[in-house]
Motif scaffolding. Structure first.
Motif, PDB file in Angstrom:
ATOM      1  N   ARG A  82       0.837  -1.202   0.000  1.00 15.25           N
ATOM      2  CA  ARG A  82       0.000   0.000   0.000  1.00 15.25           C
ATOM      3  C   ARG A  82       0.872   1.252   0.000  1.00 15.25           C
ATOM      4  N   GLY A  85       2.430   1.744  -3.404  1.00 13.10           N
ATOM      5  CA  GLY A  85       1.474   2.286  -4.365  1.00 13.10           C
ATOM      6  C   GLY A  85       1.277   3.778  -4.195  1.00 13.10           C
ATOM      7  N   LEU A  86       1.195   4.241  -2.958  1.00 14.94           N
ATOM      8  CA  LEU A  86       1.052   5.675  -2.701  1.00 14.94           C
ATOM      9  C   LEU A  86       2.283   6.446  -3.153  1.00 14.94           C
ATOM     10  N   LYS A  88       4.320   5.594  -5.509  1.00 19.01           N
ATOM     11  CA  LYS A  88       4.316   5.603  -6.977  1.00 19.01           C
ATOM     12  C   LYS A  88       3.351   6.659  -7.506  1.00 19.01           C
ATOM     13  N   SER A  89       2.163   6.743  -6.898  1.00 17.76           N
ATOM     14  CA  SER A  89       1.182   7.738  -7.349  1.00 17.76           C
ATOM     15  C   SER A  89       1.648   9.165  -7.064  1.00 17.76           C
ATOM     16  N   ALA A  90       2.519   9.324  -6.053  1.00 21.49           N
ATOM     17  CA  ALA A  90       3.063  10.638  -5.728  1.00 21.49           C
ATOM     18  C   ALA A  90       4.285  10.979  -6.567  1.00 21.49           C
ATOM     19  N   GLY A  91       4.679  10.063  -7.447  1.00 17.74           N
ATOM     20  CA  GLY A  91       5.830  10.318  -8.307  1.00 17.74           C
ATOM     21  C   GLY A  91       7.169  10.183  -7.612  1.00 17.74           C
ATOM     22  N   GLN A 235       0.344  14.210   1.101  1.00 15.33           N
ATOM     23  CA  GLN A 235      -0.335  13.177   0.323  1.00 15.33           C
ATOM     24  C   GLN A 235      -0.253  11.823   1.012  1.00 15.33           C
ATOM     25  N   GLY A 239      -3.320   9.529   2.561  1.00 15.46           N
ATOM     26  CA  GLY A 239      -3.550   8.201   1.992  1.00 15.46           C
ATOM     27  C   GLY A 239      -3.374   7.057   2.960  1.00 15.46           C
TER      28      GLY A 239
END
Length: 406
Positions: A82, A85-86, A88-91, A235, A239
């Motif tokens: 988890r 994934g966060l 990765k989504s935050a770059g 972020q 999350g």
């Protein structure tokens, strides 16, 4: 009319060229000093904060809730996938998983309590610069090798050198004794007490096997550019639920941030003193110019020049002097900051005992944009304030009395 007032103000500055140049030079010299001092100050502070993050701490660490203040081996990151994934989504491209616990290290004749830190050597090189601090031997290479890296003070206390064996004793996830014999492959000499003493670094895979913690991590360490720190931390906090803690570097080590803020406060006090000197210099020039031109001001008022226009002309003179000094000061000050950023200021003789604060012996100047802007705006404000009293005096002149003034 505004253009005419501006032209008259410029003419008065040029007419008293010598006095104007002295004032502009004083403003420029004060600003140059302030910019260079801010450059040195920011160079030291930014280096300290970068080194703290890049050597071992990272910009952000993610743990199970409460782990940082009460570290226990069984309190691992609840869901690593988890978190990944966060990130990765935050770059976020650079992060690493670690395992941390307490252990006892024993050499041939002595032992010492320390923190046992498991890292993946290949991944860690992309996140921190721990490997660059190895002074003797080498850094870890294989994620499964029975090897360790110690700080210089710990290695000296244990009486071991690269190539010697060290016994590590700790607890596994079930609370049972876990002991392994490892080979010392490298010694770190960072100058920072927390790393050079009380830390043993071993491969993550080896430590997970030793403690029965396969696939588990105590912390996820993230490395970021300073500009992205707050946004990514926010972020991540949004999350993740309350079973996680997301800590920025200054949440974990608030003393360094407080030290930086305290030193910046002293620089602002120094800035205030310089601004008083600058304002006094500008006010002296403008006031002397006004007193010398009382007769001229009386004639101007008799010919229809309003009091506000007269006061505006005095203010414009002050601002023009300030702007000229600011332009020269910024240009020369930034050239000095750029030059010493490249060549550095070698303070190695004076900094032998304070490298523990993540300072480099060669200071490279740099200046934060907000400090530069605040300083320039403060000097410009000082120029405006310096014109207030001369402008008030000029606006209160009576035309008849002013014409008669000699």
């Amino acid at each position: 009319m505004p253009a005419r007032v501006f032209a008259l103000a410029w003419r008065n500055i040029v007419r008293n060229a010598r006095r104007s140049l002295i004032t502009v030079s004083a403003v420029a010299l004060g600003l140059i000093s302030l910019i260079f001092l801010w450059g040195f100050n920011d160079g030291v502070h930014n280096t300290m904060m970068r080194n703290l993050q890049q050597v071992i701490v990272g910009s952000i660490q993610i743990h199970a809730d409460g782990f940082f203040h009460h570290p226990k081996l069984v309190h691992t990151v609840p869901d690593v996938n988890r978190v990944a994934g966060l990130l990765k989504s935050a770059g976020v491209a650079h992060y690493s998983g670690r395992l941390r616990t307490f252990a006892l290290a024993a050499g041939e004749d002595s032992s010492e309590g320390l923190i046992l830190l498991g890292i993946d050597p290949l991944v860690e090189r992309q996140v921190t610069r721990m490997d660059s601090k190895v002074d003797q031997g080498r850094f870890l290479r294989d994620n499964q090798e029975a090897a360790c890296v110690l700080g210089r003070t710990t290695a000296r206390n244990l009486g071991v050198v690269p190539g010697d064996e060290v016994v590590l004793l700790s607890e596994d996830r079930y609370g049972s004794l876990a002991a392994e014999r490892v080979r010392l492959v490298g010694v770190i000499n960072s100058g920072e007490m927390g790393i050079d003493r009380g830390l043993a670094i071993v491969p993550l895979g080896f430590m997970q096997q030793m403690t029965g913690m396969q696939g588990r991590y105590s912390e996820i360490v993230v490395q970021l550019q300073p500009a992205r720190l707050e946004a990514v931390a926010s972020q991540l906090k949004q999350g993740l639920d309350q079973s996680y803690e997301v800590l920025r570097w200054y949440d974990m080590y608030p003393m360094m941030k407080q030290w930086v803020e305290l030193e910046n406060a002293f620089y602002y006090i120094f800035l205030s003193i310089v601004l008083l000197i600058v304002a006094a210099g500008i006010m002296n020039t403008v006031l002397m110019s006004m007193l010398e031109r009382i007769h001229e001001f009386g004639v101007m008022m008799a010919l229809g020049c309003g009091r506000m226009q007269l006061a505006g002309m005095v203010v414009i003179e002050s601002v023009l002097l300030g702007v000229a000094g600011i332009a020269i000061g910024v240009m020369v000050g930034m050239l000095l900051v750029h030059y010493f950023h490249g060549v550095g200021i070698d303070l190695s003789d004076q900094m032998d005992s304070i490298t523990r604060f993540y300072l480099n012996p060669v200071v490279r100047t740099e200046i934060d944009t907000d400090h530069l802007l605040n300083t320039v705006l403060a000097v410009l404000m000082a120029a405006l304030l310096a014109a207030v009293w001369p402008a008030i005096r000029a606006s209160r002149l009576e035309p008849v009395e002013a014409i008669r003034h000699v």
